[in-house]
Design a protein around this motif. Structure first.
Motif, PDB file in Angstrom:
ATOM      1  N   ALA A   1      11.841  30.743  22.854  1.00  0.00           N
ATOM      2  CA  ALA A   1      11.685  30.138  24.065  1.00  0.00           C
ATOM      3  C   ALA A   1      12.603  29.414  24.720  1.00  0.00           C
ATOM      4  CB  ALA A   1      10.277  29.103  24.139  1.00  0.00           C
ATOM      5  N   GLN A   2      12.827  29.426  26.136  1.00  0.00           N
ATOM      6  CA  GLN A   2      13.713  28.710  26.798  1.00  0.00           C
ATOM      7  C   GLN A   2      12.981  27.644  27.554  1.00  0.00           C
ATOM      8  OE1 GLN A   2      17.014  29.291  26.884  1.00  0.00           O
ATOM      9  NE2 GLN A   2      17.114  31.053  25.694  1.00  0.00           N
ATOM     10  N   VAL A   3      13.569  26.440  28.065  1.00  0.00           N
ATOM     11  CA  VAL A   3      13.233  25.454  28.500  1.00  0.00           C
ATOM     12  C   VAL A   3      13.802  25.267  29.876  1.00  0.00           C
ATOM     13  CG1 VAL A   3      14.867  23.985  27.345  1.00  0.00           C
ATOM     14  CG2 VAL A   3      12.513  22.935  28.378  1.00  0.00           C
ATOM     15  N   LEU A   4      13.015  24.730  30.832  1.00  0.00           N
ATOM     16  CA  LEU A   4      13.423  24.388  32.173  1.00  0.00           C
ATOM     17  C   LEU A   4      12.858  22.875  32.311  1.00  0.00           C
ATOM     18  CD1 LEU A   4      15.054  25.673  34.569  1.00  0.00           C
ATOM     19  CD2 LEU A   4      12.919  25.995  35.510  1.00  0.00           C
TER      20      LEU A   4
ATOM     21  N   CYS B   1       3.534  24.658  30.236  1.00  0.00           N
ATOM     22  CA  CYS B   1       4.090  23.872  31.317  1.00  0.00           C
ATOM     23  C   CYS B   1       3.319  22.559  31.653  1.00  0.00           C
ATOM     24  CB  CYS B   1       4.366  24.591  32.571  1.00  0.00           C
ATOM     25  SG  CYS B   1       5.582  23.689  33.955  1.00  0.00           S
ATOM     26  N   SER B   2       3.839  21.266  32.008  1.00  0.00           N
ATOM     27  CA  SER B   2       3.186  20.072  32.247  1.00  0.00           C
ATOM     28  C   SER B   2       4.344  19.471  32.961  1.00  0.00           C
ATOM     29  CB  SER B   2       2.500  19.590  31.325  1.00  0.00           C
ATOM     30  OG  SER B   2       2.193  18.241  31.716  1.00  0.00           O
TER      31      SER B   2
ATOM     32  N   PHE C   1       8.318  26.027  29.615  1.00  0.00           N
ATOM     33  CA  PHE C   1       8.788  26.891  28.493  1.00  0.00           C
ATOM     34  C   PHE C   1       8.649  28.327  28.971  1.00  0.00           C
ATOM     35  CE2 PHE C   1       8.143  22.992  26.581  1.00  0.00           C
ATOM     36  CZ  PHE C   1       9.309  22.560  25.760  1.00  0.00           C
ATOM     37  N   PHE C   2       9.659  29.011  28.787  1.00  0.00           N
ATOM     38  CA  PHE C   2       9.560  30.388  29.355  1.00  0.00           C
ATOM     39  C   PHE C   2       9.674  31.302  27.852  1.00  0.00           C
ATOM     40  CE2 PHE C   2      10.863  28.421  32.761  1.00  0.00           C
ATOM     41  CZ  PHE C   2      10.503  29.277  33.840  1.00  0.00           C
ATOM     42  N   SER C   3       8.910  32.433  27.960  1.00  0.00           N
ATOM     43  CA  SER C   3       9.287  33.773  27.013  1.00  0.00           C
ATOM     44  C   SER C   3       9.648  34.637  28.212  1.00  0.00           C
ATOM     45  CB  SER C   3       8.184  34.050  26.261  1.00  0.00           C
ATOM     46  OG  SER C   3       8.377  35.362  25.472  1.00  0.00           O
ATOM     47  N   GLY C   4      10.989  35.200  28.159  1.00  0.00           N
ATOM     48  CA  GLY C   4      11.612  35.782  29.018  1.00  0.00           C
ATOM     49  C   GLY C   4      11.459  35.230  30.475  1.00  0.00           C
TER      50      GLY C   4
END
Length: 213
Positions: A135-138, A95-96, A86-89
């Protein structure tokens, strides 16, 4: 079970004697939902976004910011290791993941990784409501680990780097580092390892699902 941290500070889990024994698996399991292969998922942007929304939904639910969510039914027919970040910007906030599946299907695997990220990644303790909602997810699906003798053999734009010692390991996914030298130095720093002779290096390919809202 060995525990590994990584960068994007993935917390990586697998069982086995060492990374040389680890292969990312992508097998179909039995289930009542419609049959879908990992290759089908790779070719379906719609299904990828459904999976990304599911991961984000779990994230918000575990933080007490959203309702409970259920995985897509077709995910029960895929067993596959992955990382969830998960990202903020451009900043990683949780992350896991791992190189071997720990659960029976992809939906449960993503759920387990989100819960683990929020529980074990120290950066998750700084998440507030605004950060969580935006938040964005990858979701990253790693390929097989291949040993290399030098970080210079890795193209960090296309390939991931995994560095381990006898205690733990650090993974840096493709595209996270601009240079292999930086990726290697950062991995050593996060390992707390000062002796390069004590580490083993691996390269891996991957493909990702990016949850762009």
């Amino acid at each position: 079970m060995k525990t590994f941290s990584c960068m994007l500070l993935f917390i990586v889990f697998f069982t086995g004697a060492g990374a040389s024994d680890v292969v990312a698996e992508g097998i179909l399991s039995g289930g009542g939902g419609p049959e879908i292969s990992l290759q089908t998922l790779r070719s379906s942007r719609e299904k990828q976004q459904v999976l990304a929304r599911y991961a984000k939904g779990i994230f918000l639910y575990r933080l007490g910011l959203g309702p409970a969510v259920s995985p897509p039914s077709w995910s029960a027919n895929i067993q596959r290791a992955c990382f969830v970040t998960f990202f903020s910007g451009k900043r990683v906030i949780a992350c896991s993941g791992g190189f071997r599946p720990r659960t029976v299907d992809l939906g449960r695997e993503i759920d387990a990784n989100v819960r683990q990220a929020l529980h074990m990644d120290p950066r998750a303790g700084r998440i507030n409501r605004g950060t969580a909602m935006a938040a964005q997810v990858l979701i990253t699906f790693p390929g097989e680990l291949r040993p290399v003798v030098s970080p210079e053999m890795i193209d960090p734009v296309r390939e991931g780097l995994f560095v381990e010692n006898d205690r733990s390991g650090v993974a840096i996914v493709p595209g996270e580092a601009k240079t292999a030298a930086w990726a290697y130095r950062e991995a050593l720093r996060r390992l707390g390892e000062h002796d390069p002779a004590r580490v083993r290096l691996y390269v891996f390919d991957s493909w990702v699902i990016s949850g762009k809202e």
